[in-house]
Design an enzyme around this catalytic site. Sequence first.
Site, PDB file in Angstrom:
ATOM      1  N   LYS A 197       0.891  -1.104  -0.016  1.00 25.99           N
ATOM      2  CA  LYS A 197       0.050   0.053   0.138  1.00 25.99           C
ATOM      3  C   LYS A 197       0.836   1.191  -0.015  1.00 25.99           C
ATOM      4  O   LYS A 197       0.693   2.186  -0.399  1.00 25.99           O
ATOM      5  CB  LYS A 197      -1.078  -0.016   1.355  1.00 25.99           C
ATOM      6  CG  LYS A 197      -1.881  -1.046   1.034  1.00 25.99           C
ATOM      7  CD  LYS A 197      -3.247  -0.650   2.031  1.00 25.99           C
ATOM      8  CE  LYS A 197      -4.401  -1.727   2.219  1.00 25.99           C
ATOM      9  NZ  LYS A 197      -5.344  -1.355   3.283  1.00 25.99           N
ATOM     10  N   LYS A 205      -9.118 -11.242  -9.463  1.00 25.73           N
ATOM     11  CA  LYS A 205     -10.138 -11.023  -8.702  1.00 25.73           C
ATOM     12  C   LYS A 205     -11.221 -10.245  -9.033  1.00 25.73           C
ATOM     13  O   LYS A 205     -10.690  -9.050  -9.583  1.00 25.73           O
ATOM     14  CB  LYS A 205      -9.541 -10.621  -7.233  1.00 25.73           C
ATOM     15  CG  LYS A 205      -9.487 -11.967  -6.203  1.00 25.73           C
ATOM     16  CD  LYS A 205      -8.767 -11.402  -5.004  1.00 25.73           C
ATOM     17  CE  LYS A 205      -9.360 -10.537  -3.948  1.00 25.73           C
ATOM     18  NZ  LYS A 205      -8.788 -10.550  -2.673  1.00 25.73           N
ATOM     19  N   LYS A 229     -13.682  -4.016  -6.846  1.00 31.29           N
ATOM     20  CA  LYS A 229     -14.255  -2.757  -6.979  1.00 31.29           C
ATOM     21  C   LYS A 229     -13.698  -1.790  -7.932  1.00 31.29           C
ATOM     22  O   LYS A 229     -14.250  -0.786  -8.396  1.00 31.29           O
ATOM     23  CB  LYS A 229     -14.742  -2.196  -5.543  1.00 31.29           C
ATOM     24  CG  LYS A 229     -13.486  -2.050  -4.976  1.00 31.29           C
ATOM     25  CD  LYS A 229     -13.946  -1.335  -3.542  1.00 31.29           C
ATOM     26  CE  LYS A 229     -12.541  -1.055  -2.888  1.00 31.29           C
ATOM     27  NZ  LYS A 229     -12.491  -1.211  -1.519  1.00 31.29           N
TER      28      LYS A 229
END
Length: 344
Positions: free
Chosen positions: A121, A205, A208
């Site tokens: 991240k 995967k 969103k």
Amino acid sequence: MTDTTSTYTGPERVFSGVQPTGKLHLGNYLGALKKFVALQDSHECLYCVVDLHAITQPVEKGALADQTRQIAAAYLACGIDPAKSAMFAQSSVLAHVELTWIFNCVARMGWLERMTQFKDKAGKDAERASVGLFDYPVLMAADILAYKATHVPVGDDQKQHLELTRDIAERFNREYDAPGFFPLPEPLIQGPGARIMSLKDGTKKMSKSDPSDLSRINLVDTADEISKKIRKAKTDLLGDMPSEVDGLKGRPEVENLVGIYSALSGEPVEAILRQYGGQGFGVFKPALADVTVAHFAPITERFREILNDPAEIDRALAAGADQARAIAAPVMDEVRRIIGFWQV
Ligand code: TRP
């Protein structure tokens, strides 16, 4: 590491959390929420909207409260029952923050430096990442241990954070001579079968953040949208449906569609392939669309209904926060006593 789980004699309790960022989809339902719902019948459960975690990265201005309601509505629509489980926002129970500070003094820098999610991240410029992003896993440990939760349903990617939670619990118990005070919580990892892939690329995967809305079935989608997306799902040019599991090798799109069918209907993959093997996608896709609409459209419909009544969501969240505070309060009293802070 010595396993001190056996010295913990408290009740089993389940805790999990979802961040209020972005919209949920079929992958989240099959990978996480469905499991949360099932656990309510066997365990005392706490389901949290982890809004303190959300602010470790930039959040759209003014959007946080609504995003929290969205996740709460998703919990409710999927079947979380506020009469059985405590559903609440993390920021409304201060124990999370207090215990994070205490655990900051238990966890070691080296432990956190090994966390792969922080490295992912933070990217190349870790110096510019917030201290909160670095500390994210400690807050997660506090979430779980403020309630002495013993079982934590999470995705595979959270396994390392759960190991850290166990290390913190173990070290606290040892350092403060409180054997068995905190349990060493166990992850309930969703199996690979629960991993739902993009409808446009069977190797990625369902996400969103995929720019193509056709790649996922959203919790807001209507029955018509759901059928349309299944009909437009990518397959391959290798011919008809295989009749055995081996035939799914190298066919990730087909494997994903069969996996969705199986997860929603409860039928084993073998049985589905026996039924549809040798048939074309012109037969299988409409059948899958029917199964998906039958099992998922009622949830998406309820989700849209619940969102129309934000006051009801707020009442559920407030009641859940009261329940959560009542469970955490005696734990935190004990923690303060064990550490030896001055108190009257
Ligand atoms: N980090 C988790 C995720 O991204 C969310 C989370 C926060 C969580 N606190 C938790 C999950 C405690 C389980 C238990 O999925």
